[in-house]
Design an enzyme around this catalytic site. Structure first.
Site, PDB file in Angstrom:
ATOM      1  N   LYS A  16       0.842  -1.213   0.000  1.00 50.04           N
ATOM      2  CA  LYS A  16       0.000   0.000   0.000  1.00 50.04           C
ATOM      3  C   LYS A  16       0.868   1.250   0.000  1.00 50.04           C
ATOM      4  O   LYS A  16       0.632   2.181  -0.770  1.00 50.04           O
ATOM      5  CB  LYS A  16      -0.920  -0.054   1.227  1.00 50.04           C
ATOM      6  N   ARG A  62       2.819   5.994  -3.235  1.00 52.34           N
ATOM      7  CA  ARG A  62       3.942   6.840  -3.655  1.00 52.34           C
ATOM      8  C   ARG A  62       4.190   6.728  -5.157  1.00 52.34           C
ATOM      9  O   ARG A  62       4.599   7.696  -5.805  1.00 52.34           O
ATOM     10  CB  ARG A  62       5.193   6.458  -2.849  1.00 52.34           C
ATOM     11  N   ARG A  95      -8.989  11.573  12.630  1.00 53.19           N
ATOM     12  CA  ARG A  95      -7.553  11.350  12.862  1.00 53.19           C
ATOM     13  C   ARG A  95      -6.763  12.663  12.938  1.00 53.19           C
ATOM     14  O   ARG A  95      -7.116  13.650  12.295  1.00 53.19           O
ATOM     15  CB  ARG A  95      -7.012  10.403  11.777  1.00 53.19           C
ATOM     16  N   ASP A 108       1.925  -1.434  11.712  1.00 53.10           N
ATOM     17  CA  ASP A 108       0.614  -1.838  11.187  1.00 53.10           C
ATOM     18  C   ASP A 108       0.277  -3.297  11.515  1.00 53.10           C
ATOM     19  O   ASP A 108      -0.827  -3.757  11.210  1.00 53.10           O
ATOM     20  CB  ASP A 108       0.575  -1.647   9.666  1.00 53.10           C
ATOM     21  N   LYS A 167      -4.644   5.105  14.784  1.00 54.28           N
ATOM     22  CA  LYS A 167      -4.704   4.468  13.450  1.00 54.28           C
ATOM     23  C   LYS A 167      -6.163   4.481  12.961  1.00 54.28           C
ATOM     24  O   LYS A 167      -6.958   5.250  13.473  1.00 54.28           O
ATOM     25  CB  LYS A 167      -4.132   3.051  13.523  1.00 54.28           C
ATOM     26  N   ARG A 225      -6.401   0.957  17.934  1.00 53.37           N
ATOM     27  CA  ARG A 225      -6.115  -0.480  17.793  1.00 53.37           C
ATOM     28  C   ARG A 225      -5.747  -1.152  19.106  1.00 53.37           C
ATOM     29  O   ARG A 225      -5.747  -2.391  19.174  1.00 53.37           O
ATOM     30  CB  ARG A 225      -5.015  -0.698  16.742  1.00 53.37           C
ATOM     31  N   ARG A 273      -7.492  -3.949   9.287  1.00 55.16           N
ATOM     32  CA  ARG A 273      -6.516  -4.869   9.896  1.00 55.16           C
ATOM     33  C   ARG A 273      -7.083  -5.593  11.119  1.00 55.16           C
ATOM     34  O   ARG A 273      -6.658  -6.705  11.439  1.00 55.16           O
ATOM     35  CB  ARG A 273      -5.224  -4.125  10.234  1.00 55.16           C
TER      36      ARG A 273
HETATM   37  C1  S3P Z   1       2.499   4.692   6.290  1.00 53.67           C
HETATM   38  C2  S3P Z   1       3.048   4.983   7.500  1.00 53.67           C
HETATM   39  C3  S3P Z   1       2.512   4.481   8.780  1.00 53.67           C
HETATM   40  C4  S3P Z   1       1.511   3.345   8.583  1.00 53.67           C
HETATM   41  C5  S3P Z   1       0.559   3.603   7.459  1.00 53.67           C
HETATM   42  C6  S3P Z   1       1.315   3.824   6.159  1.00 53.67           C
HETATM   43  C7  S3P Z   1       3.116   5.251   5.072  1.00 53.67           C
HETATM   44  O1  S3P Z   1       1.877   5.541   9.458  1.00 53.67           O
HETATM   45  O2  S3P Z   1       0.779   3.139   9.774  1.00 53.67           O
HETATM   46  O3  S3P Z   1      -0.309   2.498   7.295  1.00 53.67           O
HETATM   47  O4  S3P Z   1       2.818   4.769   3.966  1.00 53.67           O
HETATM   48  O5  S3P Z   1       3.934   6.177   5.200  1.00 53.67           O
HETATM   49  P1  S3P Z   1       2.742   6.484  10.453  1.00 53.67           P
HETATM   50  O6  S3P Z   1       3.913   6.870   9.706  1.00 53.67           O
HETATM   51  O7  S3P Z   1       1.852   7.646  10.784  1.00 53.67           O
HETATM   52  O8  S3P Z   1       3.026   5.599  11.634  1.00 53.67           O
END
Ligand code: S3P
Length: 438
Positions: free
Chosen positions: A24, A29, A125, A318, A345, A349, A391
């Site tokens: 993901k 990106r 959030r 995650d 999150k 969680r 999740r």
């Molecule tokens: C992610 C960073 C994480 C992760 C999210 C995806 C990313 O969050 O929990 O599912 O793609 O940069 P945080 O960086 O806020 O912990």
């Protein structure tokens, strides 16, 4: 959508060789950088889940021509750093925090105004973690009350580089600042308090953008430009994690997970499970687009409780819903500390997992920054609520492999945000999930 997963049967464990959907973080990106690059980028292995599709639709709404996805293949005709157009209306990012936080940085440097909104979960959030550093760079970004979405970004600001020490270990905040830094005058440096995933840094390099990295600081110099690149997205270790836990806790399992991203900033799940006694081996290691990948073999193992080392927490951030399920099957106590980020999150969680574990007869104690789980007895039958968190739903589906009766899992629609056809793939390796549309 609900899941009903049968427990109480003679289980034969998880078997076969499967490829879970694309990563993901890397999928998001690839769309962002491909859109801003000069030239056309070809993506394969793209995650066709709702979160990354929301990023794709956002760039289409800003005028980028994107073909696909078809079988995980996407072609992006990049418009260059200044080629995006103002969208006609607010951009709805659904459930995707990564889209909102990274786009906030990227859009802070555009010549147009834009509003970013999300679903009920995303609207709760915290966004101050990105708007505060952006304001320091000279951006104009407003949140709704309490620092929550929607975000209103005013364009045509001149951003300047800065040095930022992040108060929390967050790859999303780091990436937001670095992406704004591409549009800023001078150097933008971000220092992290603990190692977080570095896909942004790796992929910027793949798009011919220089990123300087020294110890825990990453810097970019603006104004920068990106050149198109082809990206092969590996299978998501965060999705593979459910099968690693399922195969570990179920008797007689032996499963291979193909072509999984094993970037060292993401392999906390493997290290934590191995500390618990899991039987996990990696092989066929190679590298695609600057990211290491491997096949991962997992067999059943007798797990034991551990105090999870705090340094591993951001590297498995995650995966805790799945880790809590493993802990419930491990002999003795598992203690998780230093994981307060889990509270912000897609759901809280810590609380949501503790409620579900207790509903299935597992003894847990919640703390501000983690949980203590008394493991060893597996699960009883019961109903759990995933609170629309993908999740949580998938973690409890795996719990059925050690449950004495059926587990009913409520609110499973959002499994599609990261793992389309989770139930279909699970069925091919021995876990039958009945999917009920409400
Ligand atoms: C992610 C960073 C994480 C992760 C999210 C995806 C990313 O969050 O929990 O599912 O793609 O940069 P945080 O960086 O806020 O912990």
């Amino acid at each position: 959508m609900k899941f009903i997963v049968k427990g109480g049967l003679e289980k034969t464990g998880l078997h076969g060789s499967i490829r879970v959907p694309g990563d993901k973080s890397i999928s998001h990106r690839s769309i962002m950088f491909g859109s801003l690059a000069e030239g056309s980028s070809h993506i394969s292995g793209f995650l066709e889940g709702e979160d990354s599709l929301n990023t794709l639709r956002a760039f289409q709404a800003m005028g980028v021509e994107i073909e696909g996805p078809v079988d995980g293949r996407v072609t992006i005709h990049g418009v260059g750093m200044h080629g995006l157009n103002a969208p006609e209306k607010a951009i709805d990012l659904g459930n995707s925090g990564t889209s909102m936080r990274l786009l906030a940085g990227l859009l802070a440097g555009q010549a147009f105004d834009v509003e970013l909104s999300g679903d009920v979960s995303l609207s709760k959030r915290p966004m101050k973690r990105v708007t505060e550093p952006l304001l320091q760079m000279g951006a104009r970004v407003e949140t709704a009350e309490g620092g929550r979405p929607p975000l209103k970004i005013t364009g045509n600001q001149s951003l300047h580089g800065f040095s930022y020490r992040m108060p929390m270990a967050s790859a999303q905040v780091k990436s937001c600042c670095l992406l704004a830094g591409l549009y800023a005058q001078g150097k933008t440096c971000v220092t992290e308090p603990a190692i977080t995933r570095d896909h942004t840094e790796r992929m910027l390099k793949a798009f011919a953008c220089d990123v300087e990295i020294e110890n825990s600081t990453a810097c970019v110099t603006g104004p920068a430009k990106l050149i198109a690149a082809d990206i092969d997205v590996p299978a998501d270790i965060s999705s593979a994690a459910f099968f690693m836990v399922g195969a570990s806790i179920a008797d007689d399992s032996d499963i291979v997970l193909q072509h999984v991203g094993i970037n060292p900033t993401r392999t906390g799940i493997i290290n934590i499970l191995k500390l618990m006694g899991a039987d996990i081996t990696t092989f066929n290691q190679t590298e695609v687009g600057g990211e290491p990948v491997a096949d991962i073999r997992v067999k059943s193992a007798k797990l034991k409780g551990i105090h999870v080392p705090e340094g591993l927490v951001p590297l498995a951030i995650d995966e805790f819903p799945a880790i809590f399920v493993a802990a419930a099957c491990a002999e003795g106590q598992t203690i998780v500390t230093g994981a307060e980020e889990l509270r912000v999150k897609e759901s809280d969680r810590i609380q949501v997992m503790a409620d579900g574990l207790q509903a299935l007869g597992v003894e847990t104690r919640v703390t501000d920054d983690g949980m203590i789980i008394q493991g060893g007895n597996g699960f009883g039958a019961g109903t759990v609520h995933s609170h629309d968190d993908h999740r949580i739903a998938m973690a409890f589906a795996m719990a059925s492999l050690r449950a004495s009766g059926d587990i009913l899992i409520e609110d499973c629609d959002n499994v599609n945000t990261s793992f389309p056809d989770f139930a279909g793939l699970a069925a091919t390796c021995g876990l039958a999930i009945e999917v009920i549309d409400d």
